[in-house]
Design a protein around this motif. Structure first.
Motif, PDB file in Angstrom:
ATOM      1  N   GLU A   1      12.509  48.625  70.628  1.00  0.00           N
ATOM      2  CA  GLU A   1      11.529  48.778  69.554  1.00  0.00           C
ATOM      3  C   GLU A   1      11.488  47.537  68.665  1.00  0.00           C
ATOM      4  OE1 GLU A   1      11.858  52.354  67.281  1.00  0.00           O
ATOM      5  OE2 GLU A   1      12.158  53.612  69.045  1.00  0.00           O
ATOM      6  N   LEU A   2      12.644  46.898  68.463  1.00  0.00           N
ATOM      7  CA  LEU A   2      12.678  45.707  67.620  1.00  0.00           C
ATOM      8  C   LEU A   2      11.880  44.570  68.249  1.00  0.00           C
ATOM      9  CD1 LEU A   2      16.438  45.712  66.500  1.00  0.00           C
ATOM     10  CD2 LEU A   2      14.483  46.838  65.450  1.00  0.00           C
ATOM     11  N   ASP A   3      11.992  44.434  69.567  1.00  0.00           N
ATOM     12  CA  ASP A   3      11.202  43.417  70.263  1.00  0.00           C
ATOM     13  C   ASP A   3       9.710  43.738  70.178  1.00  0.00           C
ATOM     14  OD1 ASP A   3      13.575  42.151  71.010  1.00  0.00           O
ATOM     15  OD2 ASP A   3      13.734  43.340  72.850  1.00  0.00           O
ATOM     16  N   ALA A   4       9.376  45.012  70.275  1.00  0.00           N
ATOM     17  CA  ALA A   4       7.972  45.421  70.183  1.00  0.00           C
ATOM     18  C   ALA A   4       7.403  45.103  68.801  1.00  0.00           C
ATOM     19  CB  ALA A   4       7.844  46.914  70.483  1.00  0.00           C
ATOM     20  N   LEU A   5       8.202  45.299  67.759  1.00  0.00           N
ATOM     21  CA  LEU A   5       7.742  44.969  66.403  1.00  0.00           C
ATOM     22  C   LEU A   5       7.447  43.480  66.272  1.00  0.00           C
ATOM     23  CD1 LEU A   5      10.123  47.141  64.158  1.00  0.00           C
ATOM     24  CD2 LEU A   5       7.672  47.458  64.509  1.00  0.00           C
ATOM     25  N   GLN A   6       8.337  42.649  66.829  1.00  0.00           N
ATOM     26  CA  GLN A   6       8.123  41.209  66.750  1.00  0.00           C
ATOM     27  C   GLN A   6       6.870  40.796  67.509  1.00  0.00           C
ATOM     28  OE1 GLN A   6      12.053  39.942  68.125  1.00  0.00           O
ATOM     29  NE2 GLN A   6      12.499  39.166  66.077  1.00  0.00           N
ATOM     30  N   VAL A   7       6.608  41.411  68.663  1.00  0.00           N
ATOM     31  CA  VAL A   7       5.397  41.119  69.433  1.00  0.00           C
ATOM     32  C   VAL A   7       4.151  41.473  68.619  1.00  0.00           C
ATOM     33  CG1 VAL A   7       4.057  41.804  71.475  1.00  0.00           C
ATOM     34  CG2 VAL A   7       6.504  41.359  71.676  1.00  0.00           C
ATOM     35  N   LEU A   8       4.234  42.551  67.842  1.00  0.00           N
ATOM     36  CA  LEU A   8       3.105  42.973  67.006  1.00  0.00           C
ATOM     37  C   LEU A   8       2.985  42.165  65.719  1.00  0.00           C
ATOM     38  CD1 LEU A   8       3.505  46.847  67.384  1.00  0.00           C
ATOM     39  CD2 LEU A   8       1.714  45.427  68.380  1.00  0.00           C
ATOM     40  N   GLY A   9       3.913  41.240  65.500  1.00  0.00           N
ATOM     41  CA  GLY A   9       3.869  40.410  64.296  1.00  0.00           C
ATOM     42  C   GLY A   9       4.515  41.038  63.084  1.00  0.00           C
ATOM     43  N   VAL A  10       5.321  42.079  63.290  1.00  0.00           N
ATOM     44  CA  VAL A  10       6.023  42.751  62.185  1.00  0.00           C
ATOM     45  C   VAL A  10       7.452  42.233  62.142  1.00  0.00           C
ATOM     46  CG1 VAL A  10       6.787  44.960  61.236  1.00  0.00           C
ATOM     47  CG2 VAL A  10       4.590  44.800  62.429  1.00  0.00           C
ATOM     48  N   ASP A  11       7.890  41.797  60.981  1.00  0.00           N
ATOM     49  CA  ASP A  11       9.244  41.270  60.823  1.00  0.00           C
ATOM     50  C   ASP A  11      10.231  42.434  60.720  1.00  0.00           C
ATOM     51  OD1 ASP A  11      11.503  39.850  60.310  1.00  0.00           O
ATOM     52  OD2 ASP A  11      10.924  39.178  58.303  1.00  0.00           O
ATOM     53  N   PRO A  12      11.145  42.589  61.700  1.00  0.00           N
ATOM     54  CA  PRO A  12      12.110  43.702  61.629  1.00  0.00           C
ATOM     55  C   PRO A  12      13.018  43.623  60.410  1.00  0.00           C
ATOM     56  CG  PRO A  12      12.078  42.711  63.824  1.00  0.00           C
ATOM     57  CD  PRO A  12      11.302  41.806  62.932  1.00  0.00           C
ATOM     58  N   VAL A  13      13.315  42.401  59.953  1.00  0.00           N
ATOM     59  CA  VAL A  13      14.192  42.260  58.790  1.00  0.00           C
ATOM     60  C   VAL A  13      13.523  42.853  57.558  1.00  0.00           C
ATOM     61  CG1 VAL A  13      15.336  40.623  57.251  1.00  0.00           C
ATOM     62  CG2 VAL A  13      15.391  40.254  59.720  1.00  0.00           C
ATOM     63  N   LYS A  14      12.243  42.503  57.354  1.00  0.00           N
ATOM     64  CA  LYS A  14      11.536  42.988  56.162  1.00  0.00           C
ATOM     65  C   LYS A  14      11.237  44.475  56.233  1.00  0.00           C
ATOM     66  CE  LYS A  14       7.959  41.544  52.963  1.00  0.00           C
ATOM     67  NZ  LYS A  14       8.890  40.895  52.044  1.00  0.00           N
ATOM     68  N   SER A  15      10.891  44.958  57.424  1.00  0.00           N
ATOM     69  CA  SER A  15      10.473  46.352  57.537  1.00  0.00           C
ATOM     70  C   SER A  15      11.634  47.325  57.715  1.00  0.00           C
ATOM     71  CB  SER A  15       9.502  46.509  58.716  1.00  0.00           C
ATOM     72  OG  SER A  15      10.130  46.119  59.931  1.00  0.00           O
ATOM     73  N   LEU A  16      12.759  46.854  58.253  1.00  0.00           N
ATOM     74  CA  LEU A  16      13.869  47.758  58.546  1.00  0.00           C
ATOM     75  C   LEU A  16      15.141  47.441  57.762  1.00  0.00           C
ATOM     76  CD1 LEU A  16      13.508  48.043  62.436  1.00  0.00           C
ATOM     77  CD2 LEU A  16      12.772  49.692  60.716  1.00  0.00           C
ATOM     78  N   VAL A  17      15.517  46.162  57.691  1.00  0.00           N
ATOM     79  CA  VAL A  17      16.799  45.802  57.059  1.00  0.00           C
ATOM     80  C   VAL A  17      16.697  45.815  55.537  1.00  0.00           C
ATOM     81  CG1 VAL A  17      18.597  44.049  56.881  1.00  0.00           C
ATOM     82  CG2 VAL A  17      17.457  44.441  59.072  1.00  0.00           C
ATOM     83  N   VAL A  18      15.621  45.230  54.988  1.00  0.00           N
ATOM     84  CA  VAL A  18      15.494  45.127  53.527  1.00  0.00           C
ATOM     85  C   VAL A  18      15.537  46.491  52.834  1.00  0.00           C
ATOM     86  CG1 VAL A  18      13.934  44.464  51.646  1.00  0.00           C
ATOM     87  CG2 VAL A  18      14.323  42.894  53.546  1.00  0.00           C
ATOM     88  N   PRO A  19      14.766  47.503  53.278  1.00  0.00           N
ATOM     89  CA  PRO A  19      14.858  48.800  52.584  1.00  0.00           C
ATOM     90  C   PRO A  19      16.243  49.425  52.663  1.00  0.00           C
ATOM     91  CG  PRO A  19      13.508  48.971  54.572  1.00  0.00           C
ATOM     92  CD  PRO A  19      13.722  47.525  54.329  1.00  0.00           C
TER      93      PRO A  19
END
Length: 246
Positions: free
Chosen positions: A108-126
């Motif tokens: 899923e993390l790779d899929a987020l990056q392909v879609l242009g979503v930063d996993p750090v900002k969307s998952l780690v920061v919160p």
């Protein structure tokens, strides 16, 4: 882990701030998961280790009234932040590692990056912000119930509570309180970074996720112990009045 910590801090302060809903969800999740284990742990620890053990020692010298001052050293400065960090790492930290590890295994993390979503900002920061805030708030919770354990230990020994509170407030200071709160908040940051990193780098299927959870807890504990040494030494060196027991 240091690189991830830097990226997380930068992502947290850089707009847009699109992680609000996930932050609230993670905050309430950690709150719901940890309040009862922390309640039991702080009362039992406060009553057992600094409570009964110190009381038994002080009774030998007829100085049970000094137990309140000892609780400033034991509970406020060390035991309350430590117990809070241990419970949060063991309960919320493992949940974070397992969640991110499962996402990593499912790609899923790779899929987020392909879609242009930063996993750090969307998952780690919160998760980082939620764990920092909830750990700091739980420190106040741990202080209250840890000191309650000391009150119970005083009553068990048949001593009045007046001398306990007199020596407690005679030794306690605002530096002790903000130092404990700040230290515990930074413990939460360490737990969040370590557990997020181990989750995002998990590999090897379900077995790899279990291994990552195990490693995350151990590394988080080691990081907490090392940071506590540096923080305590710095705090005592910059506030020498804390070394004087009244």
């Amino acid at each position: 882990m240091m690189i991830l910590a830097g990226k997380t801090i930068v992502s947290a302060v850089r707009p847009p701030y699109s992680y609000g809903d996930e932050f609230v969800h993670q905050f309430l999740f950690a709150l719901r998961l940890c309040w009862f284990p922390l309640l039991v742990s702080t009362i039992a620890f406060g009553f057992g280790a600094p409570g009964l053990q110190a009381a038994n020692f002080l009774v030998l010298f007829g100085a049970l009234d000094r137990l309140g001052g000892f609780f400033v050293l034991a509970s406020i400065r060390e035991f309350a932040p430590f117990v809070t960090a241990v419970v949060l790492a063991g309960v919320a930290g493992t949940a974070i590692t397992a969640d991110l590890g499962a996402r990593k295994i499912r790609e899923e993390l790779d899929a987020l990056q392909v879609l242009g979503v930063d996993p750090v900002k969307s998952l780690v920061v919160p998760r980082f912000l939620a764990l920092m805030i909830v750990t700091g708030l739980f420190d106040v919770y741990a202080l209250i119930f840890g000191i309650f354990g000391g009150v119970v230990a005083t009553l068990v020994n048949g001593a009045p509570l007046g001398p306990f509170w007199a020596t407690f407030f005679g030794n306690a200071s605002t530096t002790d309180l903000w130092g404990s709160f700040l230290k515990c908040t930074l413990f939460g940051a360490i737990i969040a970074v370590v557990c997020s990193y181990k989750g995002m780098t998990a590999k090897g299927g379900a077995e790899g996720v279990g291994r990552a959870v195990n490693q995350a807890v151990v590394i988080a504990f080691l990081g907490i112990f090392a940071f506590n040494y540096v923080f305590t030494q710095t705090l005592l060196a910059t506030n020498p009045e804390m070394l004087v027991i009244k």
